[in-house]
Design a protein around this motif. Structure first.
Motif, PDB file in Angstrom:
ATOM      1  N   PRO A   1       0.819  -1.340   0.130  1.00 38.59           N
ATOM      2  CA  PRO A   1      -0.140   0.159  -0.019  1.00 38.59           C
ATOM      3  C   PRO A   1       0.913   1.173  -0.040  1.00 38.59           C
ATOM      4  CG  PRO A   1      -0.325  -1.278   1.986  1.00 38.59           C
ATOM      5  CD  PRO A   1       1.112  -1.726   1.215  1.00 38.59           C
ATOM      6  N   THR A   2       0.643   2.056  -0.990  1.00 40.64           N
ATOM      7  CA  THR A   2       1.466   3.453  -1.028  1.00 40.64           C
ATOM      8  C   THR A   2       0.186   4.620  -0.899  1.00 40.64           C
ATOM      9  OG1 THR A   2       1.184   3.830  -3.300  1.00 40.64           O
ATOM     10  CG2 THR A   2       3.085   2.376  -2.560  1.00 40.64           C
ATOM     11  N   ASP A   3      -0.739   4.254   0.004  1.00 40.49           N
ATOM     12  CA  ASP A   3      -2.044   5.275  -0.105  1.00 40.49           C
ATOM     13  C   ASP A   3      -2.455   5.177   1.348  1.00 40.49           C
ATOM     14  OD1 ASP A   3      -3.043   2.449  -0.037  1.00 40.49           O
ATOM     15  OD2 ASP A   3      -4.560   3.172  -1.695  1.00 40.49           O
ATOM     16  N   PRO A   4      -3.493   5.782   1.584  1.00 37.52           N
ATOM     17  CA  PRO A   4      -4.090   5.475   2.966  1.00 37.52           C
ATOM     18  C   PRO A   4      -4.426   4.119   3.246  1.00 37.52           C
ATOM     19  CG  PRO A   4      -5.089   7.319   2.012  1.00 37.52           C
ATOM     20  CD  PRO A   4      -4.282   6.864   0.869  1.00 37.52           C
ATOM     21  N   LEU A   5      -4.366   3.474   4.363  1.00 33.15           N
ATOM     22  CA  LEU A   5      -4.604   2.057   4.802  1.00 33.15           C
ATOM     23  C   LEU A   5      -6.138   1.635   4.695  1.00 33.15           C
ATOM     24  CD1 LEU A   5      -1.289   1.619   7.092  1.00 33.15           C
ATOM     25  CD2 LEU A   5      -1.621   0.722   4.820  1.00 33.15           C
ATOM     26  N   THR A   6      -6.990   2.469   4.352  1.00 32.66           N
ATOM     27  CA  THR A   6      -8.453   2.266   4.319  1.00 32.66           C
ATOM     28  C   THR A   6      -8.698   0.779   3.839  1.00 32.66           C
ATOM     29  OG1 THR A   6      -8.551   4.552   4.030  1.00 32.66           O
ATOM     30  CG2 THR A   6     -10.673   3.262   4.141  1.00 32.66           C
ATOM     31  N   THR A   7      -8.073   0.560   2.640  1.00 35.22           N
ATOM     32  CA  THR A   7      -8.872  -0.695   1.993  1.00 35.22           C
ATOM     33  C   THR A   7      -8.069  -2.053   2.778  1.00 35.22           C
ATOM     34  OG1 THR A   7      -8.288   0.377  -0.140  1.00 35.22           O
ATOM     35  CG2 THR A   7      -8.490  -1.924  -0.395  1.00 35.22           C
ATOM     36  N   LEU A   8      -6.798  -1.950   3.365  1.00 35.23           N
ATOM     37  CA  LEU A   8      -6.426  -3.074   3.695  1.00 35.23           C
ATOM     38  C   LEU A   8      -7.187  -3.280   5.203  1.00 35.23           C
ATOM     39  CD1 LEU A   8      -4.322  -5.524   3.961  1.00 35.23           C
ATOM     40  CD2 LEU A   8      -2.719  -3.938   4.820  1.00 35.23           C
ATOM     41  N   ALA A   9      -7.571  -2.173   5.800  1.00 39.13           N
ATOM     42  CA  ALA A   9      -8.036  -2.145   7.098  1.00 39.13           C
ATOM     43  C   ALA A   9      -9.532  -2.795   7.081  1.00 39.13           C
ATOM     44  CB  ALA A   9      -8.274  -0.855   7.904  1.00 39.13           C
ATOM     45  N   ALA A  10     -10.075  -2.271   5.967  1.00 39.21           N
ATOM     46  CA  ALA A  10     -11.451  -2.772   5.517  1.00 39.21           C
ATOM     47  C   ALA A  10     -11.368  -4.444   5.223  1.00 39.21           C
ATOM     48  CB  ALA A  10     -11.920  -2.135   4.285  1.00 39.21           C
ATOM     49  N   ALA A  11     -10.394  -4.846   4.528  1.00 39.59           N
ATOM     50  CA  ALA A  11     -10.115  -6.266   4.447  1.00 39.59           C
ATOM     51  C   ALA A  11     -10.005  -7.227   5.681  1.00 39.59           C
ATOM     52  CB  ALA A  11      -9.078  -6.396   3.243  1.00 39.59           C
ATOM     53  N   ILE A  12      -9.273  -6.437   6.408  1.00 41.65           N
ATOM     54  CA  ILE A  12      -8.991  -7.086   7.705  1.00 41.65           C
ATOM     55  C   ILE A  12     -10.201  -7.363   8.477  1.00 41.65           C
ATOM     56  CG2 ILE A  12      -7.684  -6.824  10.011  1.00 41.65           C
ATOM     57  CD1 ILE A  12      -5.507  -5.676   8.385  1.00 41.65           C
ATOM     58  N   LYS A  13     -11.056  -6.471   8.473  1.00 41.71           N
ATOM     59  CA  LYS A  13     -12.109  -6.242   9.292  1.00 41.71           C
ATOM     60  C   LYS A  13     -13.253  -7.301   8.589  1.00 41.71           C
ATOM     61  CE  LYS A  13     -13.568  -2.515  10.913  1.00 41.71           C
ATOM     62  NZ  LYS A  13     -13.955  -1.186  11.273  1.00 41.71           N
TER      63      LYS A  13
ATOM     64  N   VAL B   1      -7.056   6.043  12.125  1.00 42.99           N
ATOM     65  CA  VAL B   1      -7.850   4.956  12.453  1.00 42.99           C
ATOM     66  C   VAL B   1      -7.466   3.549  11.647  1.00 42.99           C
ATOM     67  CG1 VAL B   1      -9.858   3.887  13.207  1.00 42.99           C
ATOM     68  CG2 VAL B   1      -9.673   6.155  13.589  1.00 42.99           C
ATOM     69  N   ALA B   2      -7.768   3.793  10.315  1.00 44.33           N
ATOM     70  CA  ALA B   2      -7.487   2.522   9.756  1.00 44.33           C
ATOM     71  C   ALA B   2      -6.066   2.092   9.721  1.00 44.33           C
ATOM     72  CB  ALA B   2      -7.808   2.739   8.112  1.00 44.33           C
ATOM     73  N   ALA B   3      -4.902   3.028   9.715  1.00 43.15           N
ATOM     74  CA  ALA B   3      -3.662   2.796   9.805  1.00 43.15           C
ATOM     75  C   ALA B   3      -3.433   1.962  11.100  1.00 43.15           C
ATOM     76  CB  ALA B   3      -2.721   4.223   9.894  1.00 43.15           C
ATOM     77  N   ASN B   4      -4.004   2.362  12.313  1.00 40.75           N
ATOM     78  CA  ASN B   4      -3.640   1.948  13.475  1.00 40.75           C
ATOM     79  C   ASN B   4      -4.184   0.469  13.420  1.00 40.75           C
ATOM     80  OD1 ASN B   4      -2.671   1.958  16.234  1.00 40.75           O
ATOM     81  ND2 ASN B   4      -5.053   1.873  16.896  1.00 40.75           N
ATOM     82  N   GLU B   5      -5.556   0.242  12.852  1.00 38.30           N
ATOM     83  CA  GLU B   5      -6.042  -1.412  12.783  1.00 38.30           C
ATOM     84  C   GLU B   5      -4.943  -2.058  12.114  1.00 38.30           C
ATOM     85  OE1 GLU B   5      -9.740  -0.449  10.907  1.00 38.30           O
ATOM     86  OE2 GLU B   5     -10.752   0.284  12.962  1.00 38.30           O
ATOM     87  N   VAL B   6      -4.279  -1.524  11.161  1.00 37.14           N
ATOM     88  CA  VAL B   6      -3.533  -2.323  10.253  1.00 37.14           C
ATOM     89  C   VAL B   6      -2.255  -2.652  11.387  1.00 37.14           C
ATOM     90  CG1 VAL B   6      -1.852  -2.508   8.261  1.00 37.14           C
ATOM     91  CG2 VAL B   6      -4.419  -1.598   7.991  1.00 37.14           C
ATOM     92  N   PHE B   7      -1.562  -1.520  11.509  1.00 33.71           N
ATOM     93  CA  PHE B   7      -0.372  -1.511  12.566  1.00 33.71           C
ATOM     94  C   PHE B   7      -0.610  -2.662  13.813  1.00 33.71           C
ATOM     95  CE2 PHE B   7       1.272   1.518   9.835  1.00 33.71           C
ATOM     96  CZ  PHE B   7       2.544   1.967  10.188  1.00 33.71           C
ATOM     97  N   GLN B   8      -1.866  -2.569  14.324  1.00 35.51           N
ATOM     98  CA  GLN B   8      -2.032  -3.380  15.405  1.00 35.51           C
ATOM     99  C   GLN B   8      -2.392  -4.968  15.122  1.00 35.51           C
ATOM    100  OE1 GLN B   8      -2.651  -1.685  19.303  1.00 35.51           O
ATOM    101  NE2 GLN B   8      -0.831  -1.217  18.306  1.00 35.51           N
TER     102      GLN B   8
ATOM    103  N   ASN C   1       7.175  -3.241  17.470  1.00 39.87           N
ATOM    104  CA  ASN C   1       5.767  -3.219  17.406  1.00 39.87           C
ATOM    105  C   ASN C   1       5.297  -1.675  17.565  1.00 39.87           C
ATOM    106  OD1 ASN C   1       5.183  -5.976  17.259  1.00 39.87           O
ATOM    107  ND2 ASN C   1       5.520  -6.412  19.278  1.00 39.87           N
ATOM    108  N   MET C   2       4.517  -1.137  16.381  1.00 40.98           N
ATOM    109  CA  MET C   2       4.060   0.263  16.164  1.00 40.98           C
ATOM    110  C   MET C   2       2.648   0.460  16.408  1.00 40.98           C
ATOM    111  SD  MET C   2       6.521   1.403  13.189  1.00 40.98           S
ATOM    112  CE  MET C   2       6.477  -0.050  12.331  1.00 40.98           C
ATOM    113  N   LYS C   3       2.199   1.484  16.724  1.00 47.13           N
ATOM    114  CA  LYS C   3       0.819   2.025  16.525  1.00 47.13           C
ATOM    115  C   LYS C   3       0.640   3.432  15.941  1.00 47.13           C
ATOM    116  CE  LYS C   3       1.062   4.542  21.127  1.00 47.13           C
ATOM    117  NZ  LYS C   3       0.327   4.702  22.685  1.00 47.13           N
ATOM    118  N   VAL C   4      -0.668   3.759  15.878  1.00 44.03           N
ATOM    119  CA  VAL C   4      -0.847   5.164  15.150  1.00 44.03           C
ATOM    120  C   VAL C   4      -1.577   5.772  16.121  1.00 44.03           C
ATOM    121  CG1 VAL C   4      -1.615   6.582  13.315  1.00 44.03           C
ATOM    122  CG2 VAL C   4      -0.583   4.329  12.897  1.00 44.03           C
TER     123      VAL C   4
END
Length: 318
Positions: A128-140, A178-185, A266-269
């Motif tokens: 991903p080279t954009d906001p992490l909205t897509t990946l977070a939605a897939a994880i959800k 918020v999406a980025a944090n969901e991916v990082f976590q 281990n990171m967070k946003v």
């Protein structure tokens, strides 16, 4: 050795266009699909840019999927004025591209990631080279993919230097903290390729002149696109003496991690307050097994040479 399968998730501006070209040339991976999303431009423009660039570069077989049109916490999206200035109103330096007659796939970008994760498992790389909205939605939708995907190498964040939107935040993370944090976590094996390293890798007009001299459509168009970017950088970031290669570096690191030195962490946003969007170590996970890492140094010369070699070869033939 079997090739990895790569998905690019882009908000197709200028450095995203370079990322597409780089991904098409790396021998270690097959580009199986591209997702166009909001960020540098609106989602429909990102999708069209992806289609136009892929066709111009001789790869109309690579499918393009539409990503979200806004962040996970909003209902609309407007492109930031600074993004319009840096990437042009159309995302590619206001350069006109040959128009692709193709359209986006019916499947969403979110569902494409989920399908590919189950099909390819550990052989799948998501960049991903954009906001992490897509990946977070897939994880959800399907949390199991966090244990299937081989690696996520993202362009975003800043750990050791200031951000480029606020002193604390980088643009991609800033669009949807918020999406980025969901991916990082999540348990995903993740590599953050942030401003710490991307602003050390540069392209100059001396290099783009080599592409223009090829006389091909792709060579001339990419030279014009990147020259626009370099001119804007000369005004906005004059100390760099060139344009930063943010997104193509993430692609390069995804297939060759030895290009960067990383800090296991281990990171967070941060999701609210004055530092919303900041990428930082998670103090609650300091003694837990580490699943993510942040790039803190880069083999600048080797990467810049790889980029010129790969892209010049590609442009020669298109």
């Amino acid at each position: 050795m079997a090739k990895k399968k790569m998905i690019l998730d882009l908000d197709t501006g200028i450095d995203d266009a370079l990322a597409i070209a780089y991904a098409l040339t790396v021998p270690e991976a097959d580009l199986i699909g591209v997702i166009g999303s909001y960020g540098n431009v609106l989602t429909p423009q990102a999708v069209q840019n992806c289609l136009d660039l892929l066709d111009m570069l001789g790869h109309p077989e690579v499918p393009v999927f539409a990503g979200p049109t806004h962040s996970s916490t909003t209902t609309t999206f407007s492109v930031m004025p600074i993004s319009q200035r840096i990437h042009g109103m159309n995302g590619v330096g206001d350069v006109s591209l040959p128009h692709s007659s193709r359209t986006a796939e019916q499947m969403s970008g979110r569902d494409f990631i989920i399908e590919a994760a189950h099909q390819y498992g550990d052989d799948l790389i998501v960049v991903p080279t954009d906001p992490l909205t897509t990946l977070a939605a897939a994880i959800k939708k399907d949390p199991a993919i966090t244990h299937l995907i081989g690696n996520v190498t993202l362009m975003g964040g800043a750990l050791t230097i200031p951000g480029n939107v606020t002193p604390a935040t980088e643009a991609n993370i800033n669009q949807d903290p918020v999406a980025a944090n969901e991916v990082f976590q999540s348990p995903l094996p993740l590599t953050m390729v942030g401003l710490d390293v991307t602003t050390r890798t540069l392209l100059t007009k001396k290099k783009t002149a080599q592409w223009r001299a090829l006389g091909t459509t792709a060579g001339k168009k990419y030279a014009a696109i990147v020259d626009y970017y370099i001119d804007i950088y000369a005004d906005v970031h004059p100390h760099l003496n060139g344009c930063a290669l943010h997104d193509p570096l993430a692609v390069a690191v995804a297939v060759d991690p030895s290009l960067v030195t990383t800090l296991p962490l281990n990171m967070k946003v941060e999701v609210d307050g004055p530092c919303a969007g900041r990428t930082i170590g998670d103090e609650e996970l300091l003694d837990q097994p580490v699943h993510s890492q942040a790039a803190v140094n880069v083999d600048k010369d080797r990467f810049e040479q790889l980029l010129m070699t790969h892209l010049t070869t590609l442009f020669q033939n298109n």
